[in-house]
Design a protein around this motif. Structure first.
Motif, PDB file in Angstrom:
ATOM      1  N   SER A  84       2.647 -16.943  -0.270  1.00  0.00           N
ATOM      2  CA  SER A  84       2.261 -18.353  -0.265  1.00  0.00           C
ATOM      3  C   SER A  84       0.989 -18.447  -1.103  1.00  0.00           C
ATOM      4  O   SER A  84      -0.088 -18.044  -0.658  1.00  0.00           O
ATOM      5  CB  SER A  84       2.010 -18.851   1.165  1.00  0.00           C
ATOM      6  OG  SER A  84       1.515 -20.170   1.166  1.00  0.00           O
ATOM      7  N   GLU A  97       3.081 -21.488 -10.466  1.00  0.00           N
ATOM      8  CA  GLU A  97       3.031 -21.166  -9.039  1.00  0.00           C
ATOM      9  C   GLU A  97       4.425 -21.233  -8.423  1.00  0.00           C
ATOM     10  O   GLU A  97       4.790 -20.387  -7.599  1.00  0.00           O
ATOM     11  CB  GLU A  97       2.087 -22.117  -8.292  1.00  0.00           C
ATOM     12  CG  GLU A  97       2.024 -21.805  -6.798  1.00  0.00           C
ATOM     13  CD  GLU A  97       1.020 -22.650  -6.050  1.00  0.00           C
ATOM     14  OE1 GLU A  97       1.267 -22.929  -4.860  1.00  0.00           O
ATOM     15  OE2 GLU A  97      -0.011 -23.040  -6.651  1.00  0.00           O
ATOM     16  N   THR A 101       6.248 -17.972  -6.784  1.00  0.00           N
ATOM     17  CA  THR A 101       6.666 -18.054  -5.387  1.00  0.00           C
ATOM     18  C   THR A 101       8.159 -17.800  -5.243  1.00  0.00           C
ATOM     19  O   THR A 101       8.595 -17.022  -4.381  1.00  0.00           O
ATOM     20  CB  THR A 101       6.300 -19.429  -4.807  1.00  0.00           C
ATOM     21  OG1 THR A 101       4.892 -19.645  -4.953  1.00  0.00           O
ATOM     22  CG2 THR A 101       6.671 -19.516  -3.339  1.00  0.00           C
ATOM     23  N   ASN A 105      10.091 -15.045  -2.984  1.00  0.00           N
ATOM     24  CA  ASN A 105      10.697 -15.601  -1.775  1.00  0.00           C
ATOM     25  C   ASN A 105      12.179 -15.909  -1.890  1.00  0.00           C
ATOM     26  O   ASN A 105      12.859 -16.071  -0.874  1.00  0.00           O
ATOM     27  CB  ASN A 105       9.957 -16.882  -1.374  1.00  0.00           C
ATOM     28  CG  ASN A 105       8.509 -16.632  -0.998  1.00  0.00           C
ATOM     29  OD1 ASN A 105       8.040 -15.505  -1.021  1.00  0.00           O
ATOM     30  ND2 ASN A 105       7.790 -17.687  -0.652  1.00  0.00           N
ATOM     31  N   TYR A 158       5.782 -22.975  -1.555  1.00  0.00           N
ATOM     32  CA  TYR A 158       6.192 -22.106  -0.457  1.00  0.00           C
ATOM     33  C   TYR A 158       7.304 -22.744   0.364  1.00  0.00           C
ATOM     34  O   TYR A 158       8.351 -22.123   0.619  1.00  0.00           O
ATOM     35  CB  TYR A 158       4.987 -21.792   0.421  1.00  0.00           C
ATOM     36  CG  TYR A 158       5.316 -21.021   1.675  1.00  0.00           C
ATOM     37  CD1 TYR A 158       5.560 -19.656   1.618  1.00  0.00           C
ATOM     38  CD2 TYR A 158       5.384 -21.666   2.914  1.00  0.00           C
ATOM     39  CE1 TYR A 158       5.864 -18.932   2.772  1.00  0.00           C
ATOM     40  CE2 TYR A 158       5.686 -20.955   4.066  1.00  0.00           C
ATOM     41  CZ  TYR A 158       5.926 -19.588   3.992  1.00  0.00           C
ATOM     42  OH  TYR A 158       6.232 -18.886   5.136  1.00  0.00           O
TER      43      TYR A 158
END
Length: 238
Positions: A84, A97, A101, A105, A158
């Motif tokens: 995150s 970003e 991420t 993820n 996130y």
């Protein structure tokens, strides 16, 4: 019981380390996935039991391939590694970003799961547990919920990555169901880890969340598949 094997990614710290420790205590041979060999070996020593270091950078294709070649059979895969980067809303988050991420993820979960499928298919009772987040629930993001205020657009990269992970959980569960797989997602709750500043300051015991993951790893053959559960066993809406 002692011939059962598990792999936990990102297991050198946080929730992942507790999951690995609890599986080792249950008699599993546990591969402690860690991209840093030194930290991973330290975690192996602290976990004890039949814990073994598996150097694994989930975002590096070569590392994933090399790690998978070292594991012949696998009963449980816990996709725990996650990041995150910030708590920013979408208008305050740059594309880089989001890319970073999603690389860890989402894309890494596909890479690791597919790489270890041959080993999982050698198990009589294969289980995959994806560590998601209640903040990735679209229902909880748009209606009142018990875990966090709805209407917040923070941590957009996130949270959207975890929503994507939830979708993957469903798709893998559907595809692999006839082979006896159980594929489920866990919302661990906010835990005292270094995931982000909020988690480190107000989070609860990560061992409690780990117990939820272990329950899903030990599901019987008539257990749920393609479902989303909170750490306390209650269902989470998609």
């Amino acid at each position: 019981m002692n011939d059962r094997t598990a792999l936990v990614t990102g297991a050198n710290k946080g929730i992942g380390k507790h999951i690995a420790s609890q599986l080792a205590a249950a008699g599993f041979t546990v591969y402690v996935g860690s991209r840093d060999a030194r930290r991973g070996q330290q975690a192996v020593g602290e976990i004890g039991g039949d814990a073994r270091l598996l150097v694994l950078d989930v975002t590096d294709a070569g590392s994933v391939t090399a790690a998978a070649a070292q594991v012949d059979r696998l009963d449980v895969l816990v996709n725990n590694a996650g990041i995150s980067v910030s708590l920013a809303p979408p208008t305050g988050t740059d594309v880089e970003e989001f890319r970073r991420t999603y690389e860890t993820n989402v894309f890494a979960v596909v890479a690791v799961t597919n790489a270890f499928l041959p080993a999982l298919r050698r198990s009589a009772h294969p289980r995959i547990v994806n560590i998601s987040s209640g903040t990735g629930s679209l229902t909880w993001s748009t209606t009142p919920n018990p875990q966090f205020p709805s209407g917040s657009a923070g941590a957009a990269a996130y949270r959207s990555s975890k929503a994507a992970l939830n979708a993957l959980t469903v798709f893998y569960a559907q595809e692999l169901a006839e082979e006896g797989f159980k594929v489920n997602a866990l919302a661990p709750g906010v835990r005292a880890t270094d995931l982000n500043p909020r988690a480190s300051s107000v989070g609860g015991d990560p061992a409690e969340a780990a117990r939820g993951a272990v329950r899903l790893a030990l599901l019987p053959d008539d257990g749920p598949n393609g479902a989303f559960f909170s750490w306390d066993e209650t269902p989470v809406p998609w």
